[in-house]
Design a protein around this motif. Structure first.
Motif, PDB file in Angstrom:
ATOM      1  N   VAL A  36       0.832  -1.209   0.000  1.00 45.92           N
ATOM      2  CA  VAL A  36       0.000   0.000   0.000  1.00 45.92           C
ATOM      3  C   VAL A  36       0.860   1.249   0.000  1.00 45.92           C
ATOM      4  O   VAL A  36       1.994   1.237   0.461  1.00 45.92           O
ATOM      5  N   GLN A  40      -2.960   5.269   1.282  1.00 44.81           N
ATOM      6  CA  GLN A  40      -3.794   4.086   1.487  1.00 44.81           C
ATOM      7  C   GLN A  40      -3.665   3.576   2.918  1.00 44.81           C
ATOM      8  O   GLN A  40      -4.660   3.187   3.536  1.00 44.81           O
ATOM      9  N   LEU A  44      -6.531   2.992   5.853  1.00 41.49           N
ATOM     10  CA  LEU A  44      -6.689   1.754   6.611  1.00 41.49           C
ATOM     11  C   LEU A  44      -6.635   1.998   8.114  1.00 41.49           C
ATOM     12  O   LEU A  44      -7.458   1.479   8.871  1.00 41.49           O
ATOM     13  N   LEU A  76      -7.948  -0.053  -2.689  1.00 39.24           N
ATOM     14  CA  LEU A  76      -7.944  -0.873  -1.479  1.00 39.24           C
ATOM     15  C   LEU A  76      -8.961  -2.012  -1.584  1.00 39.24           C
ATOM     16  O   LEU A  76      -8.720  -3.110  -1.074  1.00 39.24           O
ATOM     17  N   LEU A  81      -8.407  -5.238   0.877  1.00 43.12           N
ATOM     18  CA  LEU A  81      -8.140  -4.698   2.205  1.00 43.12           C
ATOM     19  C   LEU A  81      -9.335  -3.973   2.810  1.00 43.12           C
ATOM     20  O   LEU A  81      -9.428  -3.845   4.033  1.00 43.12           O
ATOM     21  N   LEU A  98     -12.829  -2.265   6.940  1.00 42.27           N
ATOM     22  CA  LEU A  98     -11.714  -3.187   6.770  1.00 42.27           C
ATOM     23  C   LEU A  98     -12.200  -4.610   6.552  1.00 42.27           C
ATOM     24  O   LEU A  98     -13.153  -5.052   7.174  1.00 42.27           O
ATOM     25  N   THR A  99     -11.499  -5.322   5.690  1.00 46.87           N
ATOM     26  CA  THR A  99     -11.668  -6.762   5.592  1.00 46.87           C
ATOM     27  C   THR A  99     -10.731  -7.384   6.627  1.00 46.87           C
ATOM     28  O   THR A  99      -9.915  -6.678   7.249  1.00 46.87           O
ATOM     29  N   GLU A 101      -8.185  -9.136   5.935  1.00 46.26           N
ATOM     30  CA  GLU A 101      -6.829  -8.905   5.427  1.00 46.26           C
ATOM     31  C   GLU A 101      -6.374  -7.468   5.703  1.00 46.26           C
ATOM     32  O   GLU A 101      -5.218  -7.236   6.068  1.00 46.26           O
ATOM     33  N   GLY A 102      -7.285  -6.507   5.564  1.00 45.24           N
ATOM     34  CA  GLY A 102      -6.949  -5.119   5.867  1.00 45.24           C
ATOM     35  C   GLY A 102      -6.642  -4.942   7.341  1.00 45.24           C
ATOM     36  O   GLY A 102      -5.679  -4.246   7.707  1.00 45.24           O
ATOM     37  N   SER A 103      -7.442  -5.555   8.183  1.00 39.70           N
ATOM     38  CA  SER A 103      -7.204  -5.487   9.624  1.00 39.70           C
ATOM     39  C   SER A 103      -5.865  -6.116   9.970  1.00 39.70           C
ATOM     40  O   SER A 103      -5.103  -5.583  10.787  1.00 39.70           O
ATOM     41  N   LEU A 105      -3.205  -6.306   8.073  1.00 42.23           N
ATOM     42  CA  LEU A 105      -2.126  -5.422   7.637  1.00 42.23           C
ATOM     43  C   LEU A 105      -1.916  -4.299   8.655  1.00 42.23           C
ATOM     44  O   LEU A 105      -0.778  -4.001   9.040  1.00 42.23           O
TER      45      LEU A 105
END
Length: 164
Positions: A36, A40, A44, A76, A81, A98-99, A101-103, A105
């Motif tokens: 990212v 970005q 997040l 994103l 993410l 957030l997904t 995966e985003g969480s 990261l």
């Protein structure tokens, strides 16, 4: 040493500690820069700290036009993410959250920061560490404990456990 010199020394000490913390934050960002961009990551972290956001809220936080925020969030989404949902209060608006995966990261970035700071504290003598921790708390309290609006430099997520 007169009062002005003492004040200057105090400020220099605070800046020296802030420099270390900024380098810790910068290193954690560099760990994910292949995934990212800095804007970005800001989005997040903002979602992680404040919950799902409207695109208008993202634009306001980034200080950009809504179309730029939309493009940032769309990237994103494509990265998996964040996800878009209808705003439960007004279906004309889209919210981004957030997904998993985003969480993950964001937790990785914050975890790096916590670990790096823990390493610094671990090499301090116990009495020095206790004094530093008390000073950090007093400093944060004097500043009003205001969270950073700029997610690039956030070191702690709300409700973050010590084992993050």
């Amino acid at each position: 040493m007169d009062q002005d010199e003492q004040h200057a020394d105090d400020v220099d000490a605070a800046l020296q500690a802030a420099d270390v913390m900024m380098r810790v934050a910068a290193r954690s960002v560099s760990e994910v820069e292949d995934i990212v961009t800095s804007p970005q990551l800001r989005v997040l972290v903002m979602i992680a700290t404040r919950g799902p956001q409207t695109l208008g809220g993202v634009a306001a936080e980034l200080g950009v036009h809504a179309s730029n925020a939309t493009r940032t969030c769309e990237k994103l989404v494509r990265l998996g993410l964040v996800e878009r949902t209808e705003d439960p209060d007004d279906r004309r608006f889209v919210r981004v959250g957030l997904t998993a995966e985003g969480s993950s990261l964001v937790q990785r970035v914050i975890g790096h920061r916590r670990s790096a700071l823990a390493d610094v504290l671990a090499v301090m003598e116990p009495a020095e560490r206790d004094a530093a921790v008390a000073s950090f708390r007093a400093f944060a309290s004097a500043a009003g404990d205001l969270p950073s609006a700029d997610g690039r430099f956030t070191l702690l997520l709300p409700g973050a456990a010590a084992g993050l």
